[in-house]
Design a protein around this motif. Sequence first.
Motif, PDB file in Angstrom:
ATOM      1  N   SER A 176      -7.774  -2.601   2.103  1.00  0.00           N
ATOM      2  CA  SER A 176      -9.195  -2.825   1.941  1.00  0.00           C
ATOM      3  C   SER A 176      -9.944  -1.497   1.979  1.00  0.00           C
ATOM      4  O   SER A 176      -9.660  -0.645   2.822  1.00  0.00           O
ATOM      5  CB  SER A 176      -9.720  -3.749   3.050  1.00  0.00           C
ATOM      6  N   ARG A 198      -2.166  -5.784   4.234  1.00  0.00           N
ATOM      7  CA  ARG A 198      -3.515  -5.872   3.694  1.00  0.00           C
ATOM      8  C   ARG A 198      -3.981  -4.478   3.284  1.00  0.00           C
ATOM      9  O   ARG A 198      -3.646  -3.489   3.919  1.00  0.00           O
ATOM     10  CB  ARG A 198      -4.511  -6.401   4.732  1.00  0.00           C
ATOM     11  N   TRP A 210      -9.905  -5.494  -2.100  1.00  0.00           N
ATOM     12  CA  TRP A 210      -9.207  -6.215  -1.039  1.00  0.00           C
ATOM     13  C   TRP A 210      -7.903  -6.709  -1.643  1.00  0.00           C
ATOM     14  O   TRP A 210      -7.906  -7.308  -2.727  1.00  0.00           O
ATOM     15  CB  TRP A 210     -10.022  -7.402  -0.535  1.00  0.00           C
ATOM     16  N   GLU A 264      -4.075  -8.587  -0.523  1.00  0.00           N
ATOM     17  CA  GLU A 264      -3.323  -9.274   0.513  1.00  0.00           C
ATOM     18  C   GLU A 264      -1.924  -9.575  -0.020  1.00  0.00           C
ATOM     19  O   GLU A 264      -1.782 -10.181  -1.093  1.00  0.00           O
ATOM     20  CB  GLU A 264      -4.052 -10.568   0.865  1.00  0.00           C
TER      21      GLU A 264
END
Length: 88
Positions: free
Chosen positions: A55, A53, A44, A46
Amino acid sequence: MTISDDFLLAWDALPDGNFDGLYDGRRYGITKTVRAGGRQGWIWAEELGGTDRISGNLYRLKNGAQLKPCEMLEAKVVDFVTRVQPIG
């Protein structure tokens, strides 16, 4: 998309746990976890101060590795993992 050896090497080179990284000149807060003796992993990321983002889940199966991105194109996760530079 076939998962390349270059992707797997880049994945393995990233630190486990929480770290910051640079990607396309932007700073990201990143978490990478590995479970099941390395057969399952999750990333993940950010963008700090931004909206991007990243993921995805990585599964290393007997018949080869599979990447399962979360609500984004697989190519985006592959590009991030192979090009992000950990800081510190």
